[in-house]
Design an enzyme around this catalytic site. Structure first.
Site, short mmCIF file in Angstrom:
data_model
loop_
_atom_site.label_atom_id
_atom_site.label_comp_id
_atom_site.label_asym_id
_atom_site.label_seq_id
_atom_site.Cartn_x
_atom_site.Cartn_y
_atom_site.Cartn_z
N HIS A 188 0.80 -1.22 0.00
CA HIS A 188 0.00 0.00 0.00
C HIS A 188 0.83 1.27 0.00
O HIS A 188 0.28 2.36 0.22
CB HIS A 188 -0.91 0.04 1.23
CG HIS A 188 -2.12 -0.83 1.13
ND1 HIS A 188 -3.27 -0.45 0.45
CD2 HIS A 188 -2.37 -2.06 1.62
CE1 HIS A 188 -4.17 -1.41 0.54
NE2 HIS A 188 -3.65 -2.41 1.23
N LYS A 215 -8.13 14.05 4.47
CA LYS A 215 -7.11 13.00 4.45
C LYS A 215 -6.29 13.09 5.73
O LYS A 215 -6.27 14.13 6.39
CB LYS A 215 -6.16 13.18 3.27
CG LYS A 215 -6.79 13.06 1.89
CD LYS A 215 -5.76 13.38 0.81
CE LYS A 215 -6.39 13.26 -0.57
NZ LYS A 215 -6.69 11.86 -0.91
N ARG A 216 -5.61 11.99 6.05
CA ARG A 216 -4.59 12.04 7.08
C ARG A 216 -3.62 13.18 6.76
O ARG A 216 -3.24 13.38 5.61
CB ARG A 216 -3.86 10.70 7.09
CG ARG A 216 -2.68 10.59 8.02
CD ARG A 216 -2.24 9.12 8.10
NE ARG A 216 -1.97 8.56 6.79
CZ ARG A 216 -0.76 8.52 6.22
NH1 ARG A 216 0.29 9.05 6.85
NH2 ARG A 216 -0.58 7.95 5.05
N LYS A 267 0.76 14.47 1.17
CA LYS A 267 -0.63 14.71 0.75
C LYS A 267 -0.88 16.19 0.48
O LYS A 267 -1.89 16.56 -0.12
CB LYS A 267 -1.60 14.16 1.80
CG LYS A 267 -1.53 12.63 1.90
CD LYS A 267 -2.49 12.09 2.95
CE LYS A 267 -2.39 10.58 3.08
NZ LYS A 267 -2.93 9.86 1.91
N THR A 296 -8.66 6.54 -1.90
CA THR A 296 -10.04 6.08 -2.09
C THR A 296 -11.04 7.22 -1.90
O THR A 296 -12.15 7.14 -2.41
CB THR A 296 -10.39 4.93 -1.13
OG1 THR A 296 -10.04 5.30 0.21
CG2 THR A 296 -9.67 3.66 -1.52
N LYS A 331 -14.76 8.23 -3.87
CA LYS A 331 -16.02 8.57 -3.20
C LYS A 331 -16.53 9.92 -3.68
O LYS A 331 -17.73 10.09 -3.92
CB LYS A 331 -15.81 8.57 -1.69
CG LYS A 331 -15.42 7.22 -1.12
CD LYS A 331 -14.81 7.34 0.26
CE LYS A 331 -14.13 6.04 0.69
NZ LYS A 331 -13.32 6.20 1.90
#
Length: 828
Positions: free
Chosen positions: A361, A552-553, A558, A660, A664
């Protein structure tokens, strides 16, 4: 009935004689149902629903035992399942029945739903993916079981004080969980090579003193859509064989008497113990082994209940490792086959390799786990012996294939020799399995080309891609009832169980009537969210503004910081030109930072200070707003995602494995502004790049740029970049807190800007300008949003799990059938 008991019965309920809901209120709480609290009503409804599904759950188990199919077992340290009541009602197709029952009893259904806490069993995308996967396994009638840990506390509850993240305990099990069933007849003994003592307030291992933990299984039903197959998520809770030493307690050693219990309970006390300390990391190591030992014992028990030939294990069992966390299962299965069963090495190794699959991952080298050899020596000495032997035999193969290439041998070894001696868990996972898959096409390519290139060259047939997906039941049908209704009215219900049907919407993208209905659904979702936001946080948002969301985390790659820098640019533009014609925007951020990740916590602080500064400037009021939503959860995402107009997917290209949340958002009609990274690349292939707002360096360009990249060039040559950084440096956003944001400036300018924020900032700003301009054409926006929804069919977890089942596990559907009551089920 005995005369003395006549006054106590029969019990009469307000509704039918066997009313499950009333029975649970009366007999579980010994109260008048009319006087029950909302929490008690929630528990009674949930238990009544569990009673309803219990027969189907048992029927599923009996069918799988009777037919003895090959089964899939999904091992994951996280299952971010969120709330269960609404999901189970929906998948059982009982929505009309439940709503009618609530009306009849004057019960507020939505108040009941809010009584359920989000299960504290996961944190980010890894855990939410696992939850989607087990739901899809049940929907596809696959004989499958999920295995995880029953954490007493979730990662933490996030509160914001003075802009800073504060961590508080997430005691999600403070009240009884009505969905779980404890299975005391399936308790597992887990043997460790050490014991524990209390020293300085901490639990310290004592080598050479073997000890035993107990793994207590708690089962949760996993309801497939339609309710025909109900699989099991089995979660392990740690306990000690004896609650305390009576003689120690009696002699006054009260703490020593319960040391074993404290040590055992600590194993599953909290999700993700703080890994900034050696003790926190060692607890994580113990958690992983505890999951593996309990699960492997349970899998073998199930296998042996119907099979006697050990060579059949790979024909009856497929075990999928969700990242490296459960990798020690490979050594545990080898230990069982060698020591308990008495098989020879070659036979045991062949069985083991053919049983396991491994999902990677990450593209971050630091996320590929390495555990100190010294911990194996103290806690799992036999497993270390087995790993050493696996490594010796494997390196013989490497040297035979690549004679003289000692550098390759060192890279591929399961043991990292320096700077400290560690076991490389990713290497063990690849060597000990027959399949290694990435989770997006670009991720798999980068994995094979860079991260584990040596292994991909040696075992090319083992590597494959399985692009992630999400369940459309939770993320569209349940989360967005307005849009789900519009879609169903237009194309029927087929999309719910097979999202490929969603493509039928494409011809309707040009239809004015459907566009209007689609826009109405988005408006309804925004209004629902605005009401929720006001009621739960006291904050307000303008539903007429663009809702732009990044949830998000919090992590540098990110790039929440890139988003914030662009907001500073917008803020500067409005300060310099108050009459600037731009659409009003509301930027939503949500996500947690690891407690020891100080820069991530500082980014949260900056976002909150930025929000406060913008709110206090009359020039930006009604035009620009920033909201940080504390304590991000599945339930929050189910509200915000349907309401969002724009989805931020802006990671540095080549660093996001898949993502993911991007799927969504797409499924719910938000348009993506993003880099060509993770699954966003495939989303653009499905919907067309012209229907997204892509920008920035590609993964190849990132790699090519890094050797010569100089962030100061962007500061010197891009006026808006310079102005934004200068404004931050001036203390404009931190009055009274001098220098608090200097570490952010250092990361961007002094320390090389590793994640290339400044390299992409201008392109990102230009992409946002296109967003603002396009939003001014509602029909064009609606058309593009509809095309995105219509192109989301590939990103159903049903498709992903179907590929795992057919291409890796070789597991086929096992639809539930009626079985006789005499069929055994204890073994399952």
């Amino acid at each position: 009935m005995h005369p003395d008991l006549m006054e106590y019965g029969p019990v009469r309920f307000h509704s039918e004689p066997n009313a499950l809901y009333d029975r649970h209120l009366l007999f579980d709480y010994a109260i008048d149902p009319d006087l029950a609290t909302t929490r008690e009503r929630y528990e009674a409804v949930s238990r009544a629903l569990r009673d309803v599904l219990a027969l189907r759950w048992l029927r599923t188990k009996k069918t799988q035992y009777k037919l003895n199919p090959k089964r899939a077992y999904y091992l994951s340290m996280e299952f971010l399942i969120g709330r269960s009541l609404a999901s189970n009602v929906s998948n059982l197709l009982l929505d009309p029945v439940i709503l009618e029952a609530c009306r009849a009893k004057n019960v507020n259904w939505y108040e009941l739903l809010d009584q359920e806490p989000d299960a504290g069993l996961g944190n980010g995308g890894l855990g939410r993916l696992a939850a989607c996967f087990v739901e899809s396994m049940a929907t596809l009638d696959l004989p499958a079981t999920g295995y995880g840990l029953r954490y007493e506390y979730g990662i933490f509850k996030q509160a914001i004080k003075d802009g800073w993240q504060n961590e508080k305990p997430d005691n999600w099990l403070r009240r009884p969980d009505p969905w779980e069933v404890v299975r005391l007849d399936h308790i597992v003994e887990v043997k460790l090579g050490c014991s524990f003592k209390i020293s300085g307030g901490s639990l310290v291992p004592e080598a050479g003193k073997p000890s035993i933990l107990l793994g207590i299984p708690f089962d949760r039903p996993v309801v497939g859509y339609g309710g025909q197959t109900i699989n099991t998520l089995r979660l392990w809770s740690a306990s000690a064989p004896d609650s305390f030493h009576f003689h120690q307690f009696s002699s006054g050693d009260f703490v020593g008497a319960v040391t074993e219990t404290l040590a055992a309970n600590s194993i599953t006390r909290v999700l993700y113990p703080d890994d900034s300390t050696s003790m926190g990391k060692e607890l994580r190591f113990l958690q992983e082994y505890f999951l593996c030992a309990c699960s492997m014992h349970d899998i073998i028990r199930r296998f042996r209940s119907s099979n006697t030939d050990w060579d059949l294990l790979p024909e009856k069992v497929a075990i999928q490792l969700n990242d490296t966390h459960p990798t020690v299962s490979i050594a545990e299965l080898m230990r069982i086959l060698l020591d308990d069963v008495g098989l020879g090495w070659d036979q045991a190794w062949s069985i083991t390799q053919r049983t396991f699959g491994y999902t990677n991952h990450t593209l971050l080298p630091e996320a590929l786990e390495r555990w100190p050899v010294s911990w194996f020596e103290d806690i799992l000495p036999r497993h270390l012996e087995i790993i050493y032997e696996i490594n010796r035999r494997f390196l013989d193969q490497v040297q035979a294939l690549y004679p003289g290439d000692q550098a390759r041998v060192q890279r591929m070894s399961l043991i990292e020799e320096a700077p400290t001696k560690n076991v490389r868990m990713a290497n063990l996972a690849i060597v000990g399995s027959h399949s290694t898959n990435g989770v997006a096409a670009i991720h798999t390519d980068l994995l094979k080309a860079h991260v584990v290139a040596d292994f991909a060259q040696m075992f090319p047939e083992r590597f494959n891609n399985k692009t992630n997906g999400v369940t459309p039941r939770r993320w569209l049908l349940q989360a967005n009832p307005s849009l789900a209704g519009v879609i169903t009215e237009a194309i029927g219900q087929g999309w719910i169980g097979d999202l490929s049907h969603i493509a039928k919407l494409k011809p309707l993208a040009e239809d004015p009537q459907f566009q209007s209905a689609f826009q109405g659904a988005k408006r309804a979702a925004k209004l629902r969210f605005v009401d929720w936001l006001k009621d739960n946080t006291g904050q307000t948002a303008d539903p007429d503004s663009i809702f732009d969301s990044q949830i998000k985390r919090i992590h540098e790659y990110k790039r929440q910081l890139l988003n914030a820098l662009h907001i500073v640019i917008l803020y500067n533009r409005l300060r310099q030109n108050p009459g600037l014609d731009i659409p009003p925007r509301t930027f939503f951020f949500a996500g947690k930072a690891a407690p020891a990740y100080h820069l991530a916590k500082l980014i949260i602080k900056f976002i909150n200070n930025l929000s406060e500064t913008i709110d206090n400037n009359p020039i930006t009021q009604g035009r620009l707003k920033v909201i940080f939503l504390p304590d991000y959860s599945v339930s929050m995402a189910e509200r915000l995602i349907p309401a969002s107009d724009v989805s931020e997917q802006i990671s540095t290209a080549g660093y996001e494995a898949s993502g993911t949340s991007n799927m969504k958002f797409m499924m719910n009609g938000a348009l993506t502004i993003g880099t060509r990274d993770g699954a966003t690349v495939e989303m653009a292939e499905e919907a067309g790049e012209e229907n997204m707002f892509l920008f920035g360096l590609t993964a190849d360009q990132v790699a090519d740029t890094r050797p010569w990249y100089n962030p100061h060039w962007h500061y010197e040559n891009e006026p808006e970049t310079r102005a934004a950084l200068d404004l931050i440096a001036s203390g404009h956003f931190n009055a009274g807190e001098p220098g608090v944001f200097n570490p952010i400036l250092d990361v961007l300018l002094k320390n090389g800007d590793f994640y290339l924020h400044l390299a992409d900032l201008t392109a990102y700003s230009e992409a946002h300008a296109r967003v603002g301009q396009f939003y001014g054409d509602p029909k064009a926006w609606a058309r593009t949003a509809i095309l995105n929804v219509a192109s989301s069919g590939k990103f159903s977890s049903d498709r992903t799990i179907g590929q795992y089942a057919s291409e890796i596990w070789k597991v086929v559907p096992c639809p539930t059938v009626e079985t006789s009551s005499s069929a055994r089920s204890s073994a399952v």
